[in-house]
Design a protein around this motif. Structure first.
Motif, PDB file in Angstrom:
ATOM      1  N   ILE A 129       0.831  -1.177   0.020  1.00  0.00           N
ATOM      2  CA  ILE A 129      -0.006   0.010   0.020  1.00  0.00           C
ATOM      3  C   ILE A 129       0.920   1.234   0.176  1.00  0.00           C
ATOM      4  CG2 ILE A 129      -1.462   1.398   1.392  1.00  0.00           C
ATOM      5  CD1 ILE A 129      -2.772  -1.207   2.575  1.00  0.00           C
ATOM      6  N   ALA A 130       1.853   1.210   0.931  1.00  0.00           N
ATOM      7  CA  ALA A 130       2.617   2.379   1.045  1.00  0.00           C
ATOM      8  C   ALA A 130       3.837   2.069   1.645  1.00  0.00           C
ATOM      9  CB  ALA A 130       1.837   3.547   2.020  1.00  0.00           C
ATOM     10  N   ASP A 131       4.958   2.891   2.010  1.00  0.00           N
ATOM     11  CA  ASP A 131       6.049   2.657   2.868  1.00  0.00           C
ATOM     12  C   ASP A 131       5.854   3.077   4.409  1.00  0.00           C
ATOM     13  OD1 ASP A 131       7.435   1.839   0.517  1.00  0.00           O
ATOM     14  OD2 ASP A 131       8.424   3.557   0.087  1.00  0.00           O
ATOM     15  N   GLY A 148       6.496  20.444  -3.666  1.00  0.00           N
ATOM     16  CA  GLY A 148       6.247  19.682  -4.754  1.00  0.00           C
ATOM     17  C   GLY A 148       5.828  18.446  -4.639  1.00  0.00           C
ATOM     18  N   TYR A 149       4.984  18.120  -3.618  1.00  0.00           N
ATOM     19  CA  TYR A 149       4.219  16.940  -3.329  1.00  0.00           C
ATOM     20  C   TYR A 149       2.623  17.307  -3.254  1.00  0.00           C
ATOM     21  CZ  TYR A 149       8.750  15.162  -1.952  1.00  0.00           C
ATOM     22  OH  TYR A 149      10.195  14.907  -1.998  1.00  0.00           O
ATOM     23  N   GLU A 150       1.783  16.689  -4.103  1.00  0.00           N
ATOM     24  CA  GLU A 150       0.684  16.609  -4.164  1.00  0.00           C
ATOM     25  C   GLU A 150      -0.038  15.301  -3.813  1.00  0.00           C
ATOM     26  OE1 GLU A 150      -1.084  19.605  -4.394  1.00  0.00           O
ATOM     27  OE2 GLU A 150       0.740  20.731  -4.525  1.00  0.00           O
ATOM     28  N   PRO A 151      -1.280  15.416  -3.074  1.00  0.00           N
ATOM     29  CA  PRO A 151      -1.871  14.111  -2.761  1.00  0.00           C
ATOM     30  C   PRO A 151      -2.372  13.627  -4.025  1.00  0.00           C
ATOM     31  CG  PRO A 151      -3.201  15.752  -2.019  1.00  0.00           C
ATOM     32  CD  PRO A 151      -2.026  16.386  -2.453  1.00  0.00           C
ATOM     33  N   LEU A 152      -2.509  12.165  -4.064  1.00  0.00           N
ATOM     34  CA  LEU A 152      -2.952  11.457  -5.124  1.00  0.00           C
ATOM     35  C   LEU A 152      -4.632  11.443  -5.070  1.00  0.00           C
ATOM     36  CD1 LEU A 152      -0.999   8.320  -5.277  1.00  0.00           C
ATOM     37  CD2 LEU A 152      -0.707  10.169  -6.787  1.00  0.00           C
ATOM     38  N   ARG A 153      -4.951  11.338  -3.781  1.00  0.00           N
ATOM     39  CA  ARG A 153      -6.344  11.719  -3.400  1.00  0.00           C
ATOM     40  C   ARG A 153      -6.542  12.026  -1.880  1.00  0.00           C
ATOM     41  NH1 ARG A 153      -6.121   5.951  -3.542  1.00  0.00           N
ATOM     42  NH2 ARG A 153      -7.045   4.945  -1.869  1.00  0.00           N
ATOM     43  N   ILE A 154      -7.581  12.519  -1.591  1.00  0.00           N
ATOM     44  CA  ILE A 154      -8.147  12.639  -0.111  1.00  0.00           C
ATOM     45  C   ILE A 154      -9.393  12.389   0.253  1.00  0.00           C
ATOM     46  CG2 ILE A 154      -8.389  14.541   1.766  1.00  0.00           C
ATOM     47  CD1 ILE A 154      -6.307  16.471   0.100  1.00  0.00           C
ATOM     48  N   GLU A 155      -9.634  11.321   1.084  1.00  0.00           N
ATOM     49  CA  GLU A 155     -10.696  10.947   1.687  1.00  0.00           C
ATOM     50  C   GLU A 155     -11.219  11.405   3.060  1.00  0.00           C
ATOM     51  OE1 GLU A 155     -12.572   8.872  -0.414  1.00  0.00           O
ATOM     52  OE2 GLU A 155     -10.976   8.555  -1.847  1.00  0.00           O
ATOM     53  N   GLY A 156     -12.660  11.546   3.103  1.00  0.00           N
ATOM     54  CA  GLY A 156     -13.089  11.908   4.436  1.00  0.00           C
ATOM     55  C   GLY A 156     -13.269  13.367   4.686  1.00  0.00           C
ATOM     56  N   MET A 193      -4.921  11.151   3.594  1.00  0.00           N
ATOM     57  CA  MET A 193      -4.366  11.793   2.578  1.00  0.00           C
ATOM     58  C   MET A 193      -3.344  10.889   2.044  1.00  0.00           C
ATOM     59  SD  MET A 193      -3.864  15.373   4.625  1.00  0.00           S
ATOM     60  CE  MET A 193      -3.385  16.403   3.448  1.00  0.00           C
ATOM     61  N   ASP A 194      -3.648  10.463   0.692  1.00  0.00           N
ATOM     62  CA  ASP A 194      -2.795   9.569   0.101  1.00  0.00           C
ATOM     63  C   ASP A 194      -1.568  10.002  -0.892  1.00  0.00           C
ATOM     64  OD1 ASP A 194      -1.632   7.622  -1.492  1.00  0.00           O
ATOM     65  OD2 ASP A 194      -3.569   6.696  -2.260  1.00  0.00           O
ATOM     66  N   TYR A 195      -0.437  10.070  -0.441  1.00  0.00           N
ATOM     67  CA  TYR A 195       0.703  10.492  -1.198  1.00  0.00           C
ATOM     68  C   TYR A 195       1.497   9.546  -1.807  1.00  0.00           C
ATOM     69  CZ  TYR A 195      -0.050  15.168   0.605  1.00  0.00           C
ATOM     70  OH  TYR A 195      -0.520  16.565   1.000  1.00  0.00           O
ATOM     71  N   GLY A 196       0.785   8.461  -2.209  1.00  0.00           N
ATOM     72  CA  GLY A 196       1.492   7.221  -2.598  1.00  0.00           C
ATOM     73  C   GLY A 196       2.374   6.188  -1.669  1.00  0.00           C
TER      74      GLY A 196
END
Length: 116
Positions: free
Chosen positions: A34-36, A64-72, A81-84
């Motif tokens: 899923i992630a590190d 320079g980091y944008e989230p891939l998606r944000i839920e809730g 907050m999903d940053y990969g």
């Protein structure tokens, strides 16, 4: 510094600056694809949860980091907050106790900000 560790440090700083409570970093790279890293923090009320999220968005965005998606966002009781390679979880105190991600991900390694 590798990008995932940089994201963790920036997110941690952003959460700490807004008085996030019980900020926990869990290294899950050896047990999940899923992630590190997971970063988990609590806010004392919906306004603080929202402020914590905005602080993370701003600090990571400036670097320079944008989230891939944000839920809730609408509920402001658990924001993901999903940053990969890094996932930031911002909880209300009640939801954090209820979902207890630290227990679910106990096979991961809890690390301090200094260990990064």
């Amino acid at each position: 510094m590798e990008k995932s560790k940089e994201k963790v440090k920036l997110a941690y700083e952003a959460l700490d600056e807004k008085k996030g409570e019980e900020i926990t970093i869990i290294d899950i790279k050896d047990i999940s694809i899923i992630a590190d890293y997971f970063i988990i923090a609590s806010g004392s009320n919906a306004l603080q949860v929202d402020a914590l999220m905005n602080s993370v968005l701003e600090k990571l965005g400036k670097n320079g980091y944008e989230p891939l998606r944000i839920e809730g966002i609408r509920s402001a009781s658990w924001i993901l907050m999903d940053y990969g390679d890094v996932i930031v979880h911002v909880f209300s105190k009640e939801d954090r106790l209820f979902y207890n991600l630290e227990r679910i991900w106990r096979d991961g390694k809890t690390v301090s900000i200094d260990q990064l």
